[in-house]
Design a protein around this motif. Structure first.
Motif, PDB file in Angstrom:
ATOM      1  N   ALA A  24      10.021  -7.440  10.605  1.00 51.84           N
ATOM      2  CA  ALA A  24      10.184  -6.731   9.336  1.00 51.84           C
ATOM      3  C   ALA A  24      10.762  -7.646   8.267  1.00 51.84           C
ATOM      4  O   ALA A  24      10.363  -7.598   7.096  1.00 51.84           O
ATOM      5  CB  ALA A  24      11.078  -5.508   9.531  1.00 51.84           C
ATOM      6  N   ALA A  25      11.703  -8.515   8.661  1.00 52.79           N
ATOM      7  CA  ALA A  25      12.290  -9.453   7.699  1.00 52.79           C
ATOM      8  C   ALA A  25      11.242 -10.430   7.183  1.00 52.79           C
ATOM      9  O   ALA A  25      11.210 -10.763   5.988  1.00 52.79           O
ATOM     10  CB  ALA A  25      13.449 -10.201   8.359  1.00 52.79           C
ATOM     11  N   GLU A  26      10.348 -10.893   8.079  1.00 56.86           N
ATOM     12  CA  GLU A  26       9.289 -11.806   7.646  1.00 56.86           C
ATOM     13  C   GLU A  26       8.328 -11.118   6.677  1.00 56.86           C
ATOM     14  O   GLU A  26       7.913 -11.700   5.668  1.00 56.86           O
ATOM     15  CB  GLU A  26       8.521 -12.314   8.874  1.00 56.86           C
ATOM     16  N   LEU A  27       7.980  -9.857   6.972  1.00 54.32           N
ATOM     17  CA  LEU A  27       7.076  -9.124   6.093  1.00 54.32           C
ATOM     18  C   LEU A  27       7.728  -8.875   4.730  1.00 54.32           C
ATOM     19  O   LEU A  27       7.058  -8.969   3.689  1.00 54.32           O
ATOM     20  CB  LEU A  27       6.685  -7.798   6.750  1.00 54.32           C
ATOM     21  N   ALA A  28       9.042  -8.585   4.732  1.00 53.29           N
ATOM     22  CA  ALA A  28       9.749  -8.358   3.471  1.00 53.29           C
ATOM     23  C   ALA A  28       9.729  -9.609   2.604  1.00 53.29           C
ATOM     24  O   ALA A  28       9.514  -9.539   1.385  1.00 53.29           O
ATOM     25  CB  ALA A  28      11.188  -7.918   3.753  1.00 53.29           C
ATOM     26  N   GLU A  29       9.942 -10.757   3.213  1.00 58.79           N
ATOM     27  CA  GLU A  29       9.900 -12.010   2.446  1.00 58.79           C
ATOM     28  C   GLU A  29       8.501 -12.275   1.892  1.00 58.79           C
ATOM     29  O   GLU A  29       8.342 -12.855   0.815  1.00 58.79           O
ATOM     30  CB  GLU A  29      10.333 -13.168   3.358  1.00 58.79           C
ATOM     31  N   LEU A  30       7.482 -11.811   2.613  1.00 58.95           N
ATOM     32  CA  LEU A  30       6.111 -12.071   2.207  1.00 58.95           C
ATOM     33  C   LEU A  30       5.708 -11.215   0.995  1.00 58.95           C
ATOM     34  O   LEU A  30       5.035 -11.694   0.081  1.00 58.95           O
ATOM     35  CB  LEU A  30       5.172 -11.808   3.388  1.00 58.95           C
TER      36      LEU A  30
ATOM     37  N   VAL B  93      13.240  -0.545  -2.030  1.00 56.90           N
ATOM     38  CA  VAL B  93      14.131  -0.920  -0.928  1.00 56.90           C
ATOM     39  C   VAL B  93      13.270  -1.236   0.290  1.00 56.90           C
ATOM     40  O   VAL B  93      12.561  -0.367   0.815  1.00 56.90           O
ATOM     41  CB  VAL B  93      15.125   0.220  -0.609  1.00 56.90           C
ATOM     42  N   LEU B  94      13.277  -2.491   0.708  1.00 52.54           N
ATOM     43  CA  LEU B  94      12.559  -2.914   1.913  1.00 52.54           C
ATOM     44  C   LEU B  94      13.506  -2.724   3.092  1.00 52.54           C
ATOM     45  O   LEU B  94      14.462  -3.491   3.276  1.00 52.54           O
ATOM     46  CB  LEU B  94      12.101  -4.365   1.781  1.00 52.54           C
TER      47      LEU B  94
ATOM     48  N   PRO C 131       7.672 -11.247  -3.492  1.00 51.18           N
ATOM     49  CA  PRO C 131       7.193 -11.816  -4.759  1.00 51.18           C
ATOM     50  C   PRO C 131       6.170 -10.918  -5.463  1.00 51.18           C
ATOM     51  O   PRO C 131       6.176 -10.805  -6.690  1.00 51.18           O
ATOM     52  CB  PRO C 131       6.584 -13.156  -4.341  1.00 51.18           C
ATOM     53  N   ASP C 132       5.281 -10.288  -4.685  1.00 56.60           N
ATOM     54  CA  ASP C 132       4.283  -9.423  -5.311  1.00 56.60           C
ATOM     55  C   ASP C 132       4.932  -8.211  -5.984  1.00 56.60           C
ATOM     56  O   ASP C 132       4.524  -7.793  -7.070  1.00 56.60           O
ATOM     57  CB  ASP C 132       3.273  -8.945  -4.265  1.00 56.60           C
ATOM     58  N   LEU C 133       5.966  -7.634  -5.363  1.00 53.96           N
ATOM     59  CA  LEU C 133       6.645  -6.473  -5.948  1.00 53.96           C
ATOM     60  C   LEU C 133       7.428  -6.867  -7.191  1.00 53.96           C
ATOM     61  O   LEU C 133       7.435  -6.147  -8.204  1.00 53.96           O
ATOM     62  CB  LEU C 133       7.572  -5.825  -4.911  1.00 53.96           C
ATOM     63  N   GLU C 134       8.083  -8.023  -7.122  1.00 53.69           N
ATOM     64  CA  GLU C 134       8.849  -8.486  -8.283  1.00 53.69           C
ATOM     65  C   GLU C 134       7.930  -8.853  -9.435  1.00 53.69           C
ATOM     66  O   GLU C 134       8.301  -8.719 -10.608  1.00 53.69           O
ATOM     67  CB  GLU C 134       9.725  -9.675  -7.891  1.00 53.69           C
ATOM     68  N   ALA C 135       6.707  -9.266  -9.126  1.00 52.81           N
ATOM     69  CA  ALA C 135       5.739  -9.579 -10.183  1.00 52.81           C
ATOM     70  C   ALA C 135       5.356  -8.316 -10.958  1.00 52.81           C
ATOM     71  O   ALA C 135       4.925  -8.395 -12.114  1.00 52.81           O
ATOM     72  CB  ALA C 135       4.504 -10.235  -9.578  1.00 52.81           C
ATOM     73  N   ARG C 136       5.501  -7.166 -10.344  1.00 52.16           N
ATOM     74  CA  ARG C 136       5.233  -5.895 -11.024  1.00 52.16           C
ATOM     75  C   ARG C 136       6.428  -5.436 -11.869  1.00 52.16           C
ATOM     76  O   ARG C 136       6.367  -4.379 -12.493  1.00 52.16           O
ATOM     77  CB  ARG C 136       4.896  -4.814 -10.003  1.00 52.16           C
ATOM     78  N   GLY C 137       7.486  -6.207 -11.865  1.00 54.69           N
ATOM     79  CA  GLY C 137       8.675  -5.823 -12.622  1.00 54.69           C
ATOM     80  C   GLY C 137       9.591  -4.875 -11.886  1.00 54.69           C
ATOM     81  O   GLY C 137      10.446  -4.226 -12.507  1.00 54.69           O
TER      82      GLY C 137
ATOM     83  N   SER D  59       0.829  -1.208   0.000  1.00 57.27           N
ATOM     84  CA  SER D  59       0.000   0.000   0.000  1.00 57.27           C
ATOM     85  C   SER D  59       0.864   1.259   0.000  1.00 57.27           C
ATOM     86  O   SER D  59       0.496   2.279  -0.600  1.00 57.27           O
ATOM     87  CB  SER D  59      -0.939   0.003   1.211  1.00 57.27           C
ATOM     88  N   ASP D  60       2.035   1.196   0.654  1.00 62.17           N
ATOM     89  CA  ASP D  60       2.940   2.343   0.641  1.00 62.17           C
ATOM     90  C   ASP D  60       3.426   2.634  -0.776  1.00 62.17           C
ATOM     91  O   ASP D  60       3.446   3.787  -1.223  1.00 62.17           O
ATOM     92  CB  ASP D  60       4.140   2.095   1.553  1.00 62.17           C
ATOM     93  N   VAL D  61       3.835   1.588  -1.494  1.00 57.65           N
ATOM     94  CA  VAL D  61       4.311   1.767  -2.861  1.00 57.65           C
ATOM     95  C   VAL D  61       3.184   2.300  -3.745  1.00 57.65           C
ATOM     96  O   VAL D  61       3.388   3.206  -4.575  1.00 57.65           O
ATOM     97  CB  VAL D  61       4.882   0.449  -3.419  1.00 57.65           C
ATOM     98  N   ASP D  62       1.967   1.762  -3.565  1.00 56.45           N
ATOM     99  CA  ASP D  62       0.837   2.234  -4.367  1.00 56.45           C
ATOM    100  C   ASP D  62       0.545   3.710  -4.092  1.00 56.45           C
ATOM    101  O   ASP D  62       0.250   4.479  -5.021  1.00 56.45           O
ATOM    102  CB  ASP D  62      -0.401   1.393  -4.077  1.00 56.45           C
ATOM    103  N   ALA D  63       0.611   4.108  -2.833  1.00 54.90           N
ATOM    104  CA  ALA D  63       0.329   5.503  -2.487  1.00 54.90           C
ATOM    105  C   ALA D  63       1.383   6.446  -3.077  1.00 54.90           C
ATOM    106  O   ALA D  63       1.062   7.524  -3.590  1.00 54.90           O
ATOM    107  CB  ALA D  63       0.273   5.659  -0.966  1.00 54.90           C
TER     108      ALA D  63
END
Length: 490
Positions: free
Chosen positions: A295-301, A286-287, A304-310, A258-262
């Motif tokens: 925070a590390a667990e959330l970054a791993e979660l 940059v996570l 994949p969704d961010l990389e799917a956006r290229g 949501s932060d990236v989208d905003a």
């Protein structure tokens, strides 16, 4: 006292006025006919804006918004020209953009030594020595100097950075730039710690690039909320934009996606004044703060969704320096690629645009506010009006001759102007009286006077004949102007 950062200033500039020309006659024993020797007035000084690498803010313009260049000195006798006014050079930071109050971009100043003439100095008036011709051998007048240009301009600083760091307040942007470069921004555990952009120089092997950290963005920044709108312009030149995401935030309703989208929504709403589209710039995510287990667990979660956006994704920690080396070299590669894709600067070309054969240099149109009146527009007639001393009859007659040679009177007659109708040129309105051919009346009156101003009727045939006789005896010429006089008209 802490220094202030100012990246926008409104300035009021006035270039120097040109000096008046001198009307003088050479006087020396045993030389009764010494001739005119009045010198030209000096040109007024320009106001220049010059890029200085040692200037980093527009603070001086904020406290001293008014500036004026030096005036030109008046010409003197014995053919002594007046001194030119002193040019005022004002130092600005690299990346300064010059705009009009309406937002039109006039100049984009990049690179040390780049100069822009912000206000043009007025031209000095010609003395009577320069005005002498075969038809007017001893002018009893000189031309006035022109007023210098006055302008109100807006200066805005666009940071010259290759990488721009974007993120919500307290996302860790200042900490990131502090560990990647020698910059020492203020770092604290409360929002909006960064109030001004910070620049740092980063080395990635042989690639050296600059990084800008701007104040935190919040939803609505493009509409003026928070501090984002004032500083989004500092990322307009960036080759790559980096989303710094706080993976350890505890604010409700926030997560990395949501932060990236905003942030992307605010970038899409912002229109760069220098052109281009921020949506086309490369992105890196940059996570941050992955040294915290949650925070590390959330970054791993979310990775994949961010990389799917290229989007390239890097997990970093400014506390433990994890992932910073990989991030640095990845940014260096993007910057190097961007620089290689930029077109080479084209050599300066001088373009000559001659005037059309049928271009008279002026227009005549009916005056909407004066019944039966006319308005004459054009750079030459308007300049001649400013140069004329209307307290000198000969100077006014000389103006009439110039306008006549330019074809103004012929055009007025063609459009149906009647004797006595009001004609406006520049800020002067006069009652039009059809004049005689250029120069006829110049020999019929004394210095500083003109017979056409003493009698509004047209010069009689007898006066016309007498003028031709005097001219024939003195020069052998009839109605021809000298090359010097023609050059003055131009």
């Amino acid at each position: 006292m802490a220094s202030r950062f100012v990246d926008r200033a409104v300035i009021h500039l006035a270039a120097g006025d040109g000096g008046n020309g001198c009307a003088s006659v050479h006087r020396e024993k045993f030389k009764p006919l010494g001739g005119p020797d009045g010198g030209n007035g000096g040109n007024g000084g320009d106001v220049l804006l010059t890029v200085d690498p040692n200037v980093h803010t527009l603070l001086d313009f904020h406290f001293r918004p008014h500036a004026r260049a030096g005036n030109g000195k008046q010409g003197q006798g014995s053919n002594r020209a007046g001194a030119a006014g002193e040019t005022l050079e004002m130092k600005v930071p690299d990346g300064t953009v010059v705009l009009t109050p309406d937002g039109e971009v006039l100049a984009d100043l990049i690179g040390a030594g780049t100069t822009f003439v912000a206000a043009q100095g007025g031209r000095g008036g010609l003395g009577n020595a320069a005005l002498a011709s075969r038809a007017r051998k001893a002018p009893g007048f000189a031309l006035l100097g022109e007023a210098g240009e006055q302008r109100d301009l807006v200066l805005e600083l666009r940071s010259v950075a290759d990488v721009g760091l974007l993120g919500f307040p307290s996302a860790g942007k200042s900490s990131l730039i502090s560990v990647l470069s020698a910059a020492k921004p203020k770092i604290a555990d409360y929002p909006f710690t960064t109030l001004v952009p910070n620049l740092g120089v980063v080395s990635a092997g042989e690639v050296v690039f600059t990084m800008a950290d701007v104040p935190g963005l919040i939803p609505g920044a493009s509409e003026g909320k928070g501090l984002g709108l004032d500083f989004l312009r500092h990322i307009e030149r960036c080759a790559v934009l980096v989303h710094v995401v706080d993976c350890a935030t505890y604010e409700p309703g926030r997560d990395p996606l949501s932060d990236v989208d905003a942030l992307e929504a605010e970038l899409a709403r912002y229109t760069p004044s220098l052109g281009g589209d921020l949506a086309e710039r490369p992105r890196v995510v940059v996570l941050n703060k992955v040294d915290i287990p949650e925070a590390a667990e959330l970054a791993e979660l979310v990775r994949p969704d961010l990389e799917a956006r290229g989007l390239p994704v890097f997990e970093v920690s400014t506390a433990t320096r994890k992932g910073l080396r990989e991030l640095t070299f990845a940014l260096g590669a993007v910057v190097e690629k961007y620089r290689g894709e930029q077109p080479a600067p084209e050599p300066t070309k001088i373009v000559l645009r001659p005037h059309a054969v049928d271009d008279t240099g002026f227009t005549v149109e009916p005056d909407p506010e004066e019944e039966g009146g006319f308005i004459v527009r054009g750079p030459r007639p308007e300049r001649w009006i400013r140069q004329t001393n209307f307290g000198n009859g000969e100077a006014v007659g000389y103006l009439a001759d110039r306008l006549n040679r330019l074809g103004v009177e012929e055009e007025l007659a063609r459009q149906g102007a009647q004797p006595g109708c009001p004609v406006t040129i520049g800020d002067v309105t006069f009652d039009w009286e059809p004049s005689t051919p250029a120069g006829v009346a110049a020999h019929l009156s004394g210095r500083g006077t003109d017979v056409r101003l003493e009698d509004h009727s047209r010069v009689s045939a007898a006066e016309r004949k007498e003028a031709r006789r005097i001219r024939r005896e003195g020069t052998g010429e009839f109605d021809e102007e000298s090359e010097a006089d023609e050059e003055i008209d131009r």
